[in-house]
Design a protein around this motif. Structure first.
Motif, PDB file in Angstrom:
ATOM      1  N   UNK A  47       0.847  -1.194   0.000  1.00  0.00           N
ATOM      2  CA  UNK A  47       0.000   0.000   0.000  1.00  0.00           C
ATOM      3  C   UNK A  47       0.881   1.241   0.000  1.00  0.00           C
ATOM      4  N   UNK A  48       0.317   2.349  -0.374  1.00  0.00           N
ATOM      5  CA  UNK A  48       0.929   3.670  -0.246  1.00  0.00           C
ATOM      6  C   UNK A  48       0.010   4.504   0.632  1.00  0.00           C
ATOM      7  N   UNK A  49       0.509   5.617   1.123  1.00  0.00           N
ATOM      8  CA  UNK A  49      -0.352   6.563   1.828  1.00  0.00           C
ATOM      9  C   UNK A  49      -0.906   7.520   0.789  1.00  0.00           C
ATOM     10  N   UNK A  50      -2.193   7.405   0.519  1.00  0.00           N
ATOM     11  CA  UNK A  50      -2.856   8.209  -0.504  1.00  0.00           C
ATOM     12  C   UNK A  50      -3.718   9.280   0.144  1.00  0.00           C
ATOM     13  N   UNK A  55      -7.956  19.231  -3.884  1.00  0.00           N
ATOM     14  CA  UNK A  55      -8.354  18.734  -5.189  1.00  0.00           C
ATOM     15  C   UNK A  55      -7.318  17.918  -5.935  1.00  0.00           C
ATOM     16  N   UNK A  56      -6.103  17.791  -5.406  1.00  0.00           N
ATOM     17  CA  UNK A  56      -5.100  16.983  -6.097  1.00  0.00           C
ATOM     18  C   UNK A  56      -4.737  15.776  -5.228  1.00  0.00           C
ATOM     19  N   UNK A  57      -4.505  14.666  -5.898  1.00  0.00           N
ATOM     20  CA  UNK A  57      -4.186  13.431  -5.191  1.00  0.00           C
ATOM     21  C   UNK A  57      -2.681  13.282  -5.079  1.00  0.00           C
ATOM     22  N   UNK A  58      -2.235  12.804  -3.916  1.00  0.00           N
ATOM     23  CA  UNK A  58      -0.821  12.524  -3.706  1.00  0.00           C
ATOM     24  C   UNK A  58      -0.692  11.145  -3.087  1.00  0.00           C
ATOM     25  N   UNK A  59       0.423  10.495  -3.395  1.00  0.00           N
ATOM     26  CA  UNK A  59       0.660   9.135  -2.941  1.00  0.00           C
ATOM     27  C   UNK A  59       2.097   9.039  -2.428  1.00  0.00           C
ATOM     28  N   UNK A  60       2.260   8.581  -1.191  1.00  0.00           N
ATOM     29  CA  UNK A  60       3.571   8.520  -0.554  1.00  0.00           C
ATOM     30  C   UNK A  60       3.976   7.064  -0.355  1.00  0.00           C
ATOM     31  N   UNK A  61       5.155   6.730  -0.839  1.00  0.00           N
ATOM     32  CA  UNK A  61       5.665   5.369  -0.816  1.00  0.00           C
ATOM     33  C   UNK A  61       5.952   4.920   0.615  1.00  0.00           C
ATOM     34  N   UNK A  62       5.656   3.650   0.901  1.00  0.00           N
ATOM     35  CA  UNK A  62       5.918   3.070   2.215  1.00  0.00           C
ATOM     36  C   UNK A  62       6.691   1.761   2.035  1.00  0.00           C
ATOM     37  N   UNK A  78       8.000   8.056   2.482  1.00  0.00           N
ATOM     38  CA  UNK A  78       8.412   9.224   1.704  1.00  0.00           C
ATOM     39  C   UNK A  78       7.635  10.443   2.186  1.00  0.00           C
ATOM     40  N   UNK A  79       8.311  11.575   2.285  1.00  0.00           N
ATOM     41  CA  UNK A  79       7.647  12.825   2.651  1.00  0.00           C
ATOM     42  C   UNK A  79       7.336  13.665   1.418  1.00  0.00           C
ATOM     43  N   UNK A  80       7.876  13.280   0.272  1.00  0.00           N
ATOM     44  CA  UNK A  80       7.746  14.077  -0.944  1.00  0.00           C
ATOM     45  C   UNK A  80       6.995  13.290  -2.014  1.00  0.00           C
ATOM     46  N   UNK A  81       6.031  13.959  -2.644  1.00  0.00           N
ATOM     47  CA  UNK A  81       5.334  13.401  -3.793  1.00  0.00           C
ATOM     48  C   UNK A  81       5.448  14.418  -4.923  1.00  0.00           C
ATOM     49  N   UNK A  82       5.992  13.973  -6.055  1.00  0.00           N
ATOM     50  CA  UNK A  82       6.132  14.842  -7.219  1.00  0.00           C
ATOM     51  C   UNK A  82       5.109  14.425  -8.263  1.00  0.00           C
ATOM     52  N   UNK A  99       5.261  19.692  -6.207  1.00  0.00           N
ATOM     53  CA  UNK A  99       5.733  18.896  -5.070  1.00  0.00           C
ATOM     54  C   UNK A  99       4.774  19.079  -3.904  1.00  0.00           C
ATOM     55  N   UNK A 100       4.323  17.957  -3.358  1.00  0.00           N
ATOM     56  CA  UNK A 100       3.452  17.953  -2.193  1.00  0.00           C
ATOM     57  C   UNK A 100       4.162  17.197  -1.084  1.00  0.00           C
ATOM     58  N   UNK A 101       4.005  17.637   0.138  1.00  0.00           N
ATOM     59  CA  UNK A 101       4.657  16.998   1.280  1.00  0.00           C
ATOM     60  C   UNK A 101       3.620  16.347   2.196  1.00  0.00           C
ATOM     61  N   UNK A 102       3.950  15.167   2.686  1.00  0.00           N
ATOM     62  CA  UNK A 102       3.082  14.471   3.635  1.00  0.00           C
ATOM     63  C   UNK A 102       2.969  15.280   4.927  1.00  0.00           C
ATOM     64  N   UNK A 103       4.103  15.717   5.432  1.00  0.00           N
ATOM     65  CA  UNK A 103       4.157  16.559   6.639  1.00  0.00           C
ATOM     66  C   UNK A 103       4.694  17.922   6.201  1.00  0.00           C
TER      67      UNK A 103
END
Length: 156
Positions: A47-50, A55-62, A78-82, A99-103
């Motif tokens: 799974x990823x953290x989605x 309005x934009x979707x981001x997905x962070x690798x785990x 991952x804290x960065x989603x491009x 670039x979107x950040x989880x935190x």
């Protein structure tokens, strides 16, 4: 009949250690180097953290590793989603990276190492020191979880 108040924070699990990692490595290279140096076995999680923000979707690798013998769960997040955005005008340069950040309050952190379970202070210090010795790592340090406004994104 007594009335009981329930605090939503009672259900949150802040019982983990969070380590910030600064590096230019891709997640799979970082997981490989952490496996080598810390003698663990990170595997890509199923799974990823989605998230959908503004309005934009981001997905962070785990990546995850469980040591059942020591009652420990390790997560590399991952804290960065491009994402690549298409511009409406037709030109040679019609794409731009977003670039979107989880935190968001930890903009310089590229990855988080989340440690759950039975870790003592000395083992955490040793883990951080080993990570800092990896040549491709810029720095690594413990983050105070309670100071994060977006800590709920790390509960999964």
């Amino acid at each position: 009949m007594p009335i009981y108040e329930v605090n939503i924070n009672e259900f949150s699990n802040d019982d983990y250690v969070l380590i910030g990692i600064h590096t230019t490595l891709n997640e799979y290279k970082l997981a490989y180097l952490l496996n080598q140096h810390l003698h663990i076995k990170f595997n890509r999680a199923g799974y990823d953290l989605d998230f959908i923000k503004k309005g934009s979707q981001s997905s962070y690798t785990v990546y995850e590793y469980t040591n059942a013998k020591l009652c420990q769960d390790w997560f590399l997040i991952a804290n960065v989603y491009k994402s690549t955005l298409e511009a409406e005008s037709i030109s040679l340069f019609n794409q731009s990276d977003s670039i979107t950040r989880l935190i968001p309050e930890k903009k310089k952190v590229d990855f988080f190492l989340k440690l759950e379970g039975d870790f003592d202070y000395n083992s955490i210090v040793k883990i951080i020191e080993v990570i800092k010795q990896i040549p491709q790592i810029i720095t690594s340090y413990q983050i105070e979880v309670n100071s994060l406004k977006s800590k709920d994104f790390l509960i999964f």
